[in-house]
Design a protein around this motif. Sequence first.
Motif, PDB file in Angstrom:
ATOM      1  N   ALA A 162       0.809  -1.211   0.000  1.00 59.68           N
ATOM      2  CA  ALA A 162       0.000   0.000   0.000  1.00 59.68           C
ATOM      3  C   ALA A 162       0.842   1.259   0.000  1.00 59.68           C
ATOM      4  O   ALA A 162       0.332   2.332  -0.314  1.00 59.68           O
ATOM      5  CB  ALA A 162      -0.926   0.015   1.211  1.00 59.68           C
ATOM      6  N   ILE A 202       6.417   2.114  -9.428  1.00 58.51           N
ATOM      7  CA  ILE A 202       5.547   3.279  -9.247  1.00 58.51           C
ATOM      8  C   ILE A 202       5.589   4.166 -10.486  1.00 58.51           C
ATOM      9  O   ILE A 202       4.548   4.632 -10.974  1.00 58.51           O
ATOM     10  CB  ILE A 202       5.970   4.064  -7.998  1.00 58.51           C
ATOM     11  CG1 ILE A 202       5.653   3.256  -6.744  1.00 58.51           C
ATOM     12  CG2 ILE A 202       5.286   5.426  -7.940  1.00 58.51           C
ATOM     13  CD1 ILE A 202       6.202   3.873  -5.474  1.00 58.51           C
ATOM     14  N   GLN A 240       3.626   2.429 -13.447  1.00 59.88           N
ATOM     15  CA  GLN A 240       2.173   2.504 -13.277  1.00 59.88           C
ATOM     16  C   GLN A 240       1.667   3.930 -13.461  1.00 59.88           C
ATOM     17  O   GLN A 240       0.610   4.155 -14.062  1.00 59.88           O
ATOM     18  CB  GLN A 240       1.786   1.980 -11.893  1.00 59.88           C
ATOM     19  CG  GLN A 240       2.081   0.501 -11.692  1.00 59.88           C
ATOM     20  CD  GLN A 240       1.684   0.030 -10.308  1.00 59.88           C
ATOM     21  OE1 GLN A 240       0.526   0.124  -9.913  1.00 59.88           O
ATOM     22  NE2 GLN A 240       2.658  -0.494  -9.563  1.00 59.88           N
ATOM     23  N   THR A 241       2.422   4.891 -12.960  1.00 57.62           N
ATOM     24  CA  THR A 241       2.016   6.298 -13.123  1.00 57.62           C
ATOM     25  C   THR A 241       2.086   6.710 -14.578  1.00 57.62           C
ATOM     26  O   THR A 241       1.230   7.454 -15.072  1.00 57.62           O
ATOM     27  CB  THR A 241       2.918   7.204 -12.275  1.00 57.62           C
ATOM     28  OG1 THR A 241       2.886   6.774 -10.909  1.00 57.62           O
ATOM     29  CG2 THR A 241       2.448   8.642 -12.333  1.00 57.62           C
ATOM     30  N   ASN A 247      -4.366   2.418 -10.635  1.00 55.43           N
ATOM     31  CA  ASN A 247      -3.810   2.756  -9.330  1.00 55.43           C
ATOM     32  C   ASN A 247      -3.130   4.114  -9.417  1.00 55.43           C
ATOM     33  O   ASN A 247      -2.385   4.393 -10.360  1.00 55.43           O
ATOM     34  CB  ASN A 247      -2.788   1.705  -8.886  1.00 55.43           C
ATOM     35  CG  ASN A 247      -3.467   0.431  -8.437  1.00 55.43           C
ATOM     36  OD1 ASN A 247      -4.498   0.475  -7.789  1.00 55.43           O
ATOM     37  ND2 ASN A 247      -2.871  -0.703  -8.783  1.00 55.43           N
ATOM     38  N   PHE A 299      -0.861   7.237  -7.044  1.00 58.08           N
ATOM     39  CA  PHE A 299       0.069   7.321  -5.925  1.00 58.08           C
ATOM     40  C   PHE A 299       0.089   8.748  -5.399  1.00 58.08           C
ATOM     41  O   PHE A 299       0.240   9.704  -6.158  1.00 58.08           O
ATOM     42  CB  PHE A 299       1.476   6.898  -6.357  1.00 58.08           C
ATOM     43  CG  PHE A 299       1.572   5.447  -6.720  1.00 58.08           C
ATOM     44  CD1 PHE A 299       1.814   4.494  -5.745  1.00 58.08           C
ATOM     45  CD2 PHE A 299       1.396   5.029  -8.036  1.00 58.08           C
ATOM     46  CE1 PHE A 299       1.888   3.150  -6.079  1.00 58.08           C
ATOM     47  CE2 PHE A 299       1.477   3.690  -8.372  1.00 58.08           C
ATOM     48  CZ  PHE A 299       1.719   2.744  -7.386  1.00 58.08           C
ATOM     49  N   TYR A 348       1.958   6.626  -1.377  1.00 57.07           N
ATOM     50  CA  TYR A 348       0.790   5.870  -0.937  1.00 57.07           C
ATOM     51  C   TYR A 348      -0.069   5.501  -2.139  1.00 57.07           C
ATOM     52  O   TYR A 348      -0.410   6.354  -2.953  1.00 57.07           O
ATOM     53  CB  TYR A 348      -0.035   6.691   0.057  1.00 57.07           C
ATOM     54  CG  TYR A 348       0.695   7.024   1.330  1.00 57.07           C
ATOM     55  CD1 TYR A 348       0.895   6.056   2.302  1.00 57.07           C
ATOM     56  CD2 TYR A 348       1.188   8.312   1.557  1.00 57.07           C
ATOM     57  CE1 TYR A 348       1.568   6.352   3.480  1.00 57.07           C
ATOM     58  CE2 TYR A 348       1.855   8.623   2.734  1.00 57.07           C
ATOM     59  CZ  TYR A 348       2.045   7.629   3.685  1.00 57.07           C
ATOM     60  OH  TYR A 348       2.712   7.929   4.845  1.00 57.07           O
ATOM     61  N   ARG A 349      -0.419   4.207  -2.208  1.00 57.55           N
ATOM     62  CA  ARG A 349      -1.259   3.738  -3.307  1.00 57.55           C
ATOM     63  C   ARG A 349      -2.699   4.171  -3.045  1.00 57.55           C
ATOM     64  O   ARG A 349      -3.280   3.835  -2.013  1.00 57.55           O
ATOM     65  CB  ARG A 349      -1.190   2.222  -3.422  1.00 57.55           C
ATOM     66  CG  ARG A 349      -1.874   1.639  -4.672  1.00 57.55           C
ATOM     67  CD  ARG A 349      -1.837   0.131  -4.620  1.00 57.55           C
ATOM     68  NE  ARG A 349      -0.480  -0.362  -4.581  1.00 57.55           N
ATOM     69  CZ  ARG A 349       0.250  -0.631  -5.666  1.00 57.55           C
ATOM     70  NH1 ARG A 349      -0.270  -0.437  -6.866  1.00 57.55           N
ATOM     71  NH2 ARG A 349       1.483  -1.093  -5.548  1.00 57.55           N
ATOM     72  N   LYS A 372      -6.729   5.296  -5.004  1.00 58.17           N
ATOM     73  CA  LYS A 372      -7.590   5.287  -6.174  1.00 58.17           C
ATOM     74  C   LYS A 372      -8.004   6.725  -6.483  1.00 58.17           C
ATOM     75  O   LYS A 372      -8.153   7.553  -5.572  1.00 58.17           O
ATOM     76  CB  LYS A 372      -8.841   4.441  -5.921  1.00 58.17           C
ATOM     77  CG  LYS A 372      -8.601   2.949  -5.913  1.00 58.17           C
ATOM     78  CD  LYS A 372      -8.256   2.431  -7.287  1.00 58.17           C
ATOM     79  CE  LYS A 372      -8.122   0.915  -7.288  1.00 58.17           C
ATOM     80  NZ  LYS A 372      -7.767   0.412  -8.628  1.00 58.17           N
TER      81      LYS A 372
END
Length: 539
Positions: free
Chosen positions: A28, A141, A144-145, A168, A170, A492-493, A495
């Motif tokens: 997380a 990270i 995904q970003t 997801n 962050f 921090y992950r 939504k």
Amino acid sequence: MFKSSFPLTFIVFLPAVLILVSPLPAEAAHEFTVYRMQQYDLQGQNYGSRNAILNTEARTVEADVLSRRCVLMRLADFSYEKYQKALRQSAGAVVLVLPTNMSTLPQDIVQQFMELEPELLATETIVPVYFALEDDELLSIYTQTQDSSTSQGSSSAAEVLLHSATANGFQMVTSGAQSKAVTDWAITSLEGRLTGVGGEDLPTIVLVAHYDSFGVAPWLSYGADSNGSGVAVLLELARLFSRLYSHKRTHAGYNLLFFLSGGGKFNYQGTKRWLEDNLDHTESSLLQDNVAFVLCLDTLGNGDSLHLHVSKPPKEGSPQHALLRELQMVNTFYPDLKFSMVHKKINLADDTLAWEHERFGIRRLPAFTLSRLDSHRSVARNSIMDIPHVDLKKLSRNTKLIAEALARVIYNLTEKVRAMSLVQDQLTSLIDWLASQPRAAQLVDKDSSVVSTLEYYMGHYLKDVKRHFVKADKRDPEFVFYDQLKQTMNAYRVKPAVFDLLLALCIAAYLGLVYLAVQHFGVLYSILRRLTAPRAKQH
């Protein structure tokens, strides 16, 4: 219901099962260290990033909207245009991800970034700018970003909405406080000497090197070549000549004064104060007597060229000319090394001086700087890419050349003979130690291990080793340093907000269906009975 109706069991108990079953463990948050861009004031002008607080959602530069976002960039994809795009769109912060081993980077990327560093610091910015070393979690990270950022340019609005709801995000948060000026910071310089023999009124040769490093981020400024190499050469010269001065036959008629200055990257503040203390506020000083010349050592660790930078060409017959002549003579022993003299007048209109010898030239002391660089504007002097890598063979060669030329001047050797032929392996340990730690002026205080170790080393070979301090004037400070240069950042992950909206709609729809099912349970039950009742056998 359990005995005769599976559909009712499924409808009623499935939500309870989903709520009660523990979710699978997931990462997380990720905690990592970040290093903030320089923040300092010099000569009344502000430089670097003026902010340290960060609490915003991550994006990459590919996103259409960067306002109030933390923009992640990798060094391989970094450019000044992308950096300016983030600033123009009022980004909340910029985090530049660097590889752990920067020596593996292609040389063109290294050179490009070195050229951009002065531009990044040229003007102040209110946006927090951080640097982080890449690891597997941080790379994940970033990936995904980047996927989330690039999807925003999709042609289909439905795809954008779906990806926004499922992707997801962050939230990047720093744990430190806002940066503030550091009051009463003391820049420390070190002085030591070897006293000559043969009378009181002896000429003095001054050897100078500044020990601090500089780069766009203080905690990443190792300064292996600039100016770790200059310090290593000076300390090796102190060791060599202390051995000569310890014997009567080789105790020469020159005073040798060694000075390791602090604040060299901030317009040579340590040297400036040292000159004021010795020339303006002291009745007796080696600098007030017969100074033969001042030799400053700066960036000597690599390359196959050596340049003697002068503000005024030495007159023939002077000690300065003697050193130039001996440097040219000893250079003939090293055919792979190109030596030259570079003449540049002192420009007092500039905010900062070009070379350290100009501080002495302003006070009318004969001085010059020896460096492998042909220009003070070389980006190699002020870069975090000046990583712990120095060509030890070339550094050893340059040290031998300087030591031999000085010995020829001090002992008046006129024949073409080798004055010194060997530099000990201790030079290697010196440069390894200097290049293993950041030495930015904001990090090296009077209690620093860097200062204490340098003082111990000088005290082992020199006499009268002492410290000199310089603090900024409280009313009109020439320099101001700021804190919060190293912090812990948490990713921090989370939504996105649209996910909360979609989840609320799903919950409302589910509750609506449950409400209708309860209100019309008889109808629903009869329908389910008909669907689940066994069919009559036909005869």
